[in-house]
Write an enzyme that holds these catalytic residues in place. Structure first.
Site, short mmCIF file in Angstrom:
data_model
loop_
_atom_site.label_atom_id
_atom_site.label_comp_id
_atom_site.label_asym_id
_atom_site.label_seq_id
_atom_site.Cartn_x
_atom_site.Cartn_y
_atom_site.Cartn_z
N SER A 139 0.72 -1.30 -0.06
CA SER A 139 -0.15 0.03 -0.09
C SER A 139 0.88 1.34 0.15
O SER A 139 2.00 1.26 0.51
CB SER A 139 -0.71 -0.11 1.41
OG SER A 139 -1.41 1.23 1.38
N TYR A 152 -3.37 0.58 10.16
CA TYR A 152 -3.35 -0.02 8.94
C TYR A 152 -1.79 0.34 8.48
O TYR A 152 -1.16 -0.49 7.81
CB TYR A 152 -4.08 0.78 8.07
CG TYR A 152 -4.27 0.17 6.50
CD1 TYR A 152 -5.06 -0.97 6.17
CD2 TYR A 152 -3.87 0.97 5.55
CE1 TYR A 152 -5.12 -1.31 4.95
CE2 TYR A 152 -3.59 0.38 4.27
CZ TYR A 152 -4.57 -0.55 3.93
OH TYR A 152 -4.64 -0.91 2.58
N1 LIG Z 1 -8.53 -0.31 -2.37
C1 LIG Z 1 -7.37 0.28 -2.33
O1 LIG Z 1 -7.40 1.44 -2.84
C2 LIG Z 1 -6.05 -0.41 -1.92
C3 LIG Z 1 -5.13 0.54 -1.89
C4 LIG Z 1 -3.84 -0.19 -1.45
C5 LIG Z 1 -3.85 -1.47 -1.03
N2 LIG Z 1 -5.14 -2.34 -0.79
C6 LIG Z 1 -4.88 -3.45 -0.15
O2 LIG Z 1 -5.22 -4.57 -1.14
C7 LIG Z 1 -5.89 -5.55 -0.86
C8 LIG Z 1 -7.24 -5.82 -1.16
O3 LIG Z 1 -8.06 -4.71 -0.74
P1 LIG Z 1 -9.48 -4.52 -1.52
O4 LIG Z 1 -9.63 -3.20 -1.84
O5 LIG Z 1 -9.92 -5.37 -2.66
O6 LIG Z 1 -10.52 -4.88 -0.32
P2 LIG Z 1 -11.90 -5.31 -0.41
O7 LIG Z 1 -12.42 -5.14 0.98
O8 LIG Z 1 -12.76 -5.28 -1.63
O9 LIG Z 1 -11.84 -7.16 -0.43
C9 LIG Z 1 -11.04 -7.79 0.64
C10 LIG Z 1 -11.37 -9.31 0.75
O10 LIG Z 1 -10.73 -9.85 1.67
C11 LIG Z 1 -11.35 -10.76 2.39
N3 LIG Z 1 -10.96 -11.02 3.74
C12 LIG Z 1 -11.15 -10.28 4.85
N4 LIG Z 1 -10.57 -10.62 6.09
C13 LIG Z 1 -10.08 -12.01 5.57
C14 LIG Z 1 -9.62 -13.10 6.29
N5 LIG Z 1 -9.25 -13.05 7.55
N6 LIG Z 1 -9.23 -14.27 5.63
C15 LIG Z 1 -9.63 -14.36 4.27
N7 LIG Z 1 -10.15 -13.18 3.52
C16 LIG Z 1 -10.49 -12.12 4.11
C17 LIG Z 1 -12.88 -10.09 2.51
O11 LIG Z 1 -13.74 -10.69 2.80
C18 LIG Z 1 -12.93 -9.28 0.99
O12 LIG Z 1 -13.52 -10.36 0.01
C19 LIG Z 1 -5.90 -5.34 0.64
O13 LIG Z 1 -4.54 -5.95 1.26
C20 LIG Z 1 -5.64 -3.86 0.93
O14 LIG Z 1 -5.10 -3.31 2.25
C21 LIG Z 1 -6.23 -1.63 -1.17
#
Ligand SMILES: NC(=O)c1ccc[n+]([C@@H]2O[C@H](COP(=O)([O-])OP(=O)(O)OC[C@H]3O[C@@H](n4cnc5c(N)ncnc54)[C@H](O)[C@@H]3O)[C@@H](O)[C@H]2O)c1
Length: 248
Positions: A139, A152
């Site tokens: 991130s 976070y």
């Molecule tokens: N969306 C952004 O802008 C962004 C930016 C940088 C990093 N990220 C990172 O990308 C990754 C995905 O983010 P996203 O935006 O797709 O999030 P999201 O919330 O859309 O999806 C996350 C998924 O992870 C699953 N999950 C949560 N806890 C879990 C567990 N204990 N075991 C198994 N699965 C679990 C959830 O059910 C969900 O389906 C994360 O690590 C997030 O920190 C996201």
């Protein structure tokens, strides 16, 4: 990616789902994991509908015993895992001075400890086979923070160093461990932010590309880091952020 098998955690939606689809379209067999069974079932059905070779496995990436059991069953029943994408993550915002310990711990567990647990479960096989690709979804908060996200930022900062530590420890086994750091992407995690007009304006002004990213824009980098093209790339964090970290 043909002949390679990838495990993507938190692949029921968002970035994990997009990466599972991208690796599948590039020829890999993909195991989707999520903690939400209905979400996972829907994701697997959608990708099968597109003709991709995918499987679903519901487990909580923070539960060490569950992770060990699930990975062992996957490797026995389906086959060895060549590629792992540690993607599962959550956000729980609160001012740091009043942040409950549970909120701190939960975010550390899902965003950081899970990558240790899942990778530890698969790496033994990778060491034996002398090949493996491990990708951590990092991130911008590996580098910079904002108010109310200290849990976070601490987790993602730790994930950056875990990525480097794993790369250093396992490079001699021909295992590459790299991070993929998305900028601000449109997903459920950022849903409340994308519809906040002030925040939307701030992100579009702060990002040199002038917009939010879409999860599919991470696929090229993930395929690169999962393929032989990156066999001498190790311990790096590749930011896919529309230029945000390069700008003041
Ligand atoms: N969306 C952004 O802008 C962004 C930016 C940088 C990093 N990220 C990172 O990308 C990754 C995905 O983010 P996203 O935006 O797709 O999030 P999201 O919330 O859309 O999806 C996350 C998924 O992870 C699953 N999950 C949560 N806890 C879990 C567990 N204990 N075991 C198994 N699965 C679990 C959830 O059910 C969900 O389906 C994360 O690590 C997030 O920190 C996201």
């Amino acid at each position: 990616m043909r002949g390679r098998r990838a495990l993507v955690t938190g692949a029921g939606q968002g970035i994990g789902f997009a990466l599972a689809r991208g690796l599948g379209a590039a020829g890999a067999e993909v195991l989707l994991n999520d903690v939400d069974p209905a979400r996972l079932e829907q994701a697997v059905a959608a990708l099968r509908g597109e003709g991709l070779v995918v499987h679903g496995r519901c487990f909580d990436v923070t539960n060490g015993a569950d992770v060990e059991r699930s990975v062992a069953e996957i490797e026995r029943g389906i086959g060895p895992v060549d590629i792992v994408i540690n993607n599962a993550g959550i956000h729980r915002r609160a001012p740091l001075e009043s942040m409950p310990l549970e909120l701190w711990q939960e975010v550390l567990d899902v965003n950081l400890t899970s990558a240790f647990l899942v990778t530890r479960a698969v790496v033994g096989g990778m060491i034996r086979r002398r090949a493996g690709k491990i990708i951590t979804i990092c991130s911008l908060n590996c580098e910079v923070s904002r108010p109310t996200i200290a849990n976070y930022a601490a987790a993602k900062g730790g994930l950056k160093m875990l990525t480097r530590a794993m790369a250093v420890e396992w490079a001699r086994h021909n295992i590459q461990v790299n991070g993929l750091g998305p900028g601000y992407m449109r997903t459920a995690m950022t849903g409340t932010l994308t519809i906040d007009a002030d925040f939307d304006r701030f992100i579009c002004a702060r990002t040199p590309a002038g917009r939010w990213g879409e999860p599919r824009e991470l696929i090229g980098t993930a395929v690169f880091l999962a393929s032989r093209a990156s066999d001498f790339v190790n311990g790096q964090i590749l930011y896919v952020d529309g230029g945000l970290l390069a700008a003041l």
